[in-house]
Design an enzyme around this catalytic site. Structure first.
Site, short mmCIF file in Angstrom:
data_model
loop_
_atom_site.label_atom_id
_atom_site.label_comp_id
_atom_site.label_asym_id
_atom_site.label_seq_id
_atom_site.Cartn_x
_atom_site.Cartn_y
_atom_site.Cartn_z
N ALA A 10 47.19 -13.68 -1.81
CA ALA A 10 48.18 -13.90 -2.62
C ALA A 10 46.98 -15.37 -3.70
CB ALA A 10 49.68 -14.36 -2.07
N ARG A 16 47.92 -9.22 -15.50
CA ARG A 16 47.79 -8.18 -16.29
C ARG A 16 49.86 -8.51 -16.71
NH1 ARG A 16 45.91 -3.95 -12.63
NH2 ARG A 16 45.62 -5.31 -10.98
N ASN A 170 45.06 4.04 -1.49
CA ASN A 170 45.17 2.78 -0.56
C ASN A 170 46.71 2.06 -1.50
OD1 ASN A 170 44.42 0.36 0.34
ND2 ASN A 170 43.57 -0.11 -0.95
N TYR A 387 83.70 -39.18 -18.20
CA TYR A 387 82.53 -39.98 -18.38
C TYR A 387 82.90 -41.29 -19.83
CZ TYR A 387 77.43 -39.50 -19.87
OH TYR A 387 76.42 -39.62 -20.49
#
Ligand code: UD1
Ligand code: CA
Length: 455
Positions: A10, A16, A170, A387
Site C-alpha cells: 500500500a 493514475r 494476475n 448563542y
C-alpha cells in the site's frame, strides 16, 4: 485457521488516480480500499497483517490504526521491492505469506481462504490468484505452457502481442512460502520497461528453479478487480453497493429500489425494515427492525431503534430511539438523542440535545443545546436562543411542559415541570413548575379605527 501472515502492499501513490490522497485510502462503500482488504484478510484467517506504506505513510497509518503492523518503503521501486521491505520483520518466519494489494477492495474472504487451502494442499512454494478479465488493460498476464502450468507473469508494458492476447491476469494476490519468497526477491532485477522491481517476477524465477508454483482462478472476475483510476473506483463502488443491498435483502430487509439506495459496507439493518429510494445510510450506522427509512433520507454514523420512521431528512452522529417519527425535512445534528416515541417533523433542526420519551417538536423549530424531559410539547416556530455571539448556553425544558407557538427561549433558561409558556413569548427568566410564563406586549383594540381612517 490462522496460519498465514499477510503483507499488504500500500505504498504507491496511485498516480493514475490524480489525487493527493494515497490511492488505498480512496473509499468504496464508505470504507477505504485498504480497510476492505484488511477485513477480507482477517475474515479469511490471517494471523497478522503487515502493511507496506510509503506515499502518505502517516495518513495511511492513522486511518487504519492499530489493526495492522506497518513497514515503510521509502522509495516506491516496485511491488517486489515493497515486499522485500518486510524481510527483517519476518526474519525467522518460515510459514506462508499471503501478499495482497491495497487496491483490490472487492475481495471476499472465501476466495482468500480458497487460495490458502489450495496453496497448502498442493504444497506449492508460490500460488498466484488469477482472474479472467473482460478488460485486461493494465494487468499482468499469466503465461502458461502447453500443459497448462504457469510459466511466468508478464506485465502489460513488457508483453508481446501474443502475451497481450491472454485474458487470464494476475490478481496481484499470492501465497508464498516465506523462505522461497525472500530468496527469490533477492534475485529479481529491474530490467523492464518501468525500471521497477516486479513481485510477479518471483513466480517466473521459482518456476525456473524447479519449485512448485500453483495458480487458483477466481470464479468471479469482479472479486479481483484492481483499482487504478477514478473510473475503476466508480465501477467498484457500484458492484460493492449492489452486493451490500443483496446481502441485506437476503437477510430480510426490503429495499424498494436497490439502484437508488446507497448503503455503506458497515451499516446494519434489522428485519422487516423498508428502505425507500434515494436513501443514503453511511459509516457506522445501525437501523433496527420494522423501520421505514426514506425516501430522500441521509443517515450517517447514527443508531436508529426499532419501529421508527424517518423520511425526507438528514441525521448524523446521533441516536434515535424506538417508535420515533422524524420528517419530513428534519436535520438532526451531532450529539442528539431522541428517546422512544419522540416526534420531530416539518422543518425542524435539533443539535446537541436530549429529547425525552414521547416529546413532540412537530413544526418549524430550532432546538439547540437543550435537555428536554418526557411528554413535552413544543409549539410551532419555537426557537432556543442558545448563542450570544461568543458562547453557547443550555436550555432545560422539564417533563410535560407545554411551549406555545413562536416562543423564544433565551438560554440559559429553564421551563419547569408541567409549566406553560404563552404563544409569542420571549422567555429570558426561568418559568417555575406548573406556572404560566407570558412575555409579550398586551393587545389593545382601537374601536372604529378602520372606518375613521377610510376615505
Ligand atoms: C500489479 C501487478 C500486475 C497485476 C495487478 C493486479 C506488479 C508489477 N504488477 O500491477 O501483474 O495484474 O497488480 O491488480 O506487481 N505498491 C507499493 N510499492 C511500490 C509499488 C506498488 O506498495 O513500489 C503497491 C501499490 O500501492 C498498490 C499495489 O502495490 O496497492 C499494486 O501496485 P500497482 O501500481 O497498482 O500495480 P499494477 O500496475 O496494478
Ligand atoms: Ca493496481
Amino acid at each position: 485457521m490462522s496460519d498465514f501472515v499477510t503483507v499488504i502492499m500500500a505504498a504507491g501513490k496511485g498516480t493514475r488516480m490524480k489525487s493527493t490522497l494515497p490511492k488505498v485510502l480512496h473509499k468504496v462503500g464508505g470504507k477505504p480500499m485498504l480497510g476492505h482488504v484488511l477485513s477480507a484478510a482477517n475474515a479469511a484467517g490471517a494471523g497478522r497483517n503487515i502493511v507496506v506504506i510509503g506515499f502518505g505513510a502517516d495518513v495511511v497509518q492513522e486511518t487504519i490504526g492499530p489493526e495492522a503492523e506497518f513497514v515503510v518503503q521509502r522509495e516506491q521501486l516496485g511491488t517486489g521491492h515493497a515486499v522485500l521491505q518486510t524481510r527483517d520483520r519476518l526474519a525467522g518466519y518460515t510459514g506462508t505469506v499471503m501478499v495482497l494489494s491495497g487496491d483490490t477492495p472487492l475481495l471476499q474472504p472465501e476466495l482468500l481462504a480458497r487460495l490458502f487451502e489450495a496453496h497448502r494442499r498442493e504444497a506449492a512454494a508460490a500460488t498466484v490468484l488469477t482472474g479472467l478479465m473482460p478488460d485486461t488493460t493494465g494487468y499482468g498476464r499469466v503465461i502458461r505452457d502447453s500443459e497448462g502450468r504457469v510459466v511466468k507473469i508478464v506485465e502489460q508494458k513488457d508483453a508481446s502481442p501474443a502475451e497481450l492476447a491472454v485474458n487470464e491476469v494476475n490478481a496481484g494476490i499470492y501465497c508464498f512460502e516465506a523462505p522461497a519468497l525472500f530468496e527469490a526477491l533477492g534475485r529479481i532485477t529491474c530490467d523492464n520497461q518501468q525500471c521497477e522491481y516486479y513481485l510477479p517476477d518471483v513466480v517466473g524465477l521459482l518456476v525456473k528453479a524447479g519449485t512448485k508454483v500453483w495458480a487458483v482462478a477466481a470464479d468471479d472476475y469482479q472479486d479481483t478487480l484492481g483499482i487504478n483510476s477514478r473510473r475503476q473506483l466508480a465501477e467498484a463502488e457500484k458492484i460493492l453497493r449492489a452486493r451490500k443491498n443483496m446481502a441485506l435483502m437476503d437477510a430480510g430487509v426490503t429495499i424498494m429500489d436497490p439502484d437508488s439506495t446507497f448503503i455503506d459496507a458497515e451499516v446494519t439493518i434489522g428485519t422487516d425494515t423498508v428502505v425507500y429510494p434515494f436513501t443514503w445510510l453511511e459509516g457506522q450506522t445501525s437501523v433496527g427492525s420494522r423501520c421505514a427509512i426514506g425516501p430522500n433520507t441521509r443517515i450517517a454514523d447514527s443508531a436508529v431503534g426499532d419501529d421508527t420512521t424517518i423520511h425526507f431528512s438528514y441525521a448524523h452522529d446521533c441516536r434515535i430511539g424506538n417508535g420515533v417519527t422524524v420528517g419530513p425535512y428534519v436535520h438532526i445534528r451531532p450529539q442528539t438523542a431522541l428517546a422512544d416515541k419522540v416526534k420531530v417533523g416539518n422543518f425542524v433542526e435539533i443539535k446537541n440535545s436530549l429529547v425525552g420519551e414521547g416529546s413532540k417538536v412537530p413544526h418549524l423549530s430550532y432546538i439547540g443545546d437543550t435537555d428536554m424531559g418526557t411528554g413535552v410539547n413544543i409549539g410551532s416556530g419555537t426557537i432556543t436562543v442558545n448563542y450570544d455571539g461568543k458562547k453557547k448556553y443550555r436550555t432545560t425544558i422539564e417533563d410535560n411542559a407545554f411551549i406555545g407557538c413562536n416562543t423564544n427561549l433565551v438560554a440559559p433558561v429553564k421551563v419547569g415541570h408541567g409549566a406553560y409558556v404563552a404563544a409569542g413569548s420571549t422567555i429570558t427568566k426561568d418559568v417555575p413548575s406548573s406556572a404560566l410564563g407570558v412575555a409579550r406586549a398586551r393587545q389593545s383594540n382601537i374601536e372604529g379605527w378602520v372606518s375613521r381612517n377610510k376615505g
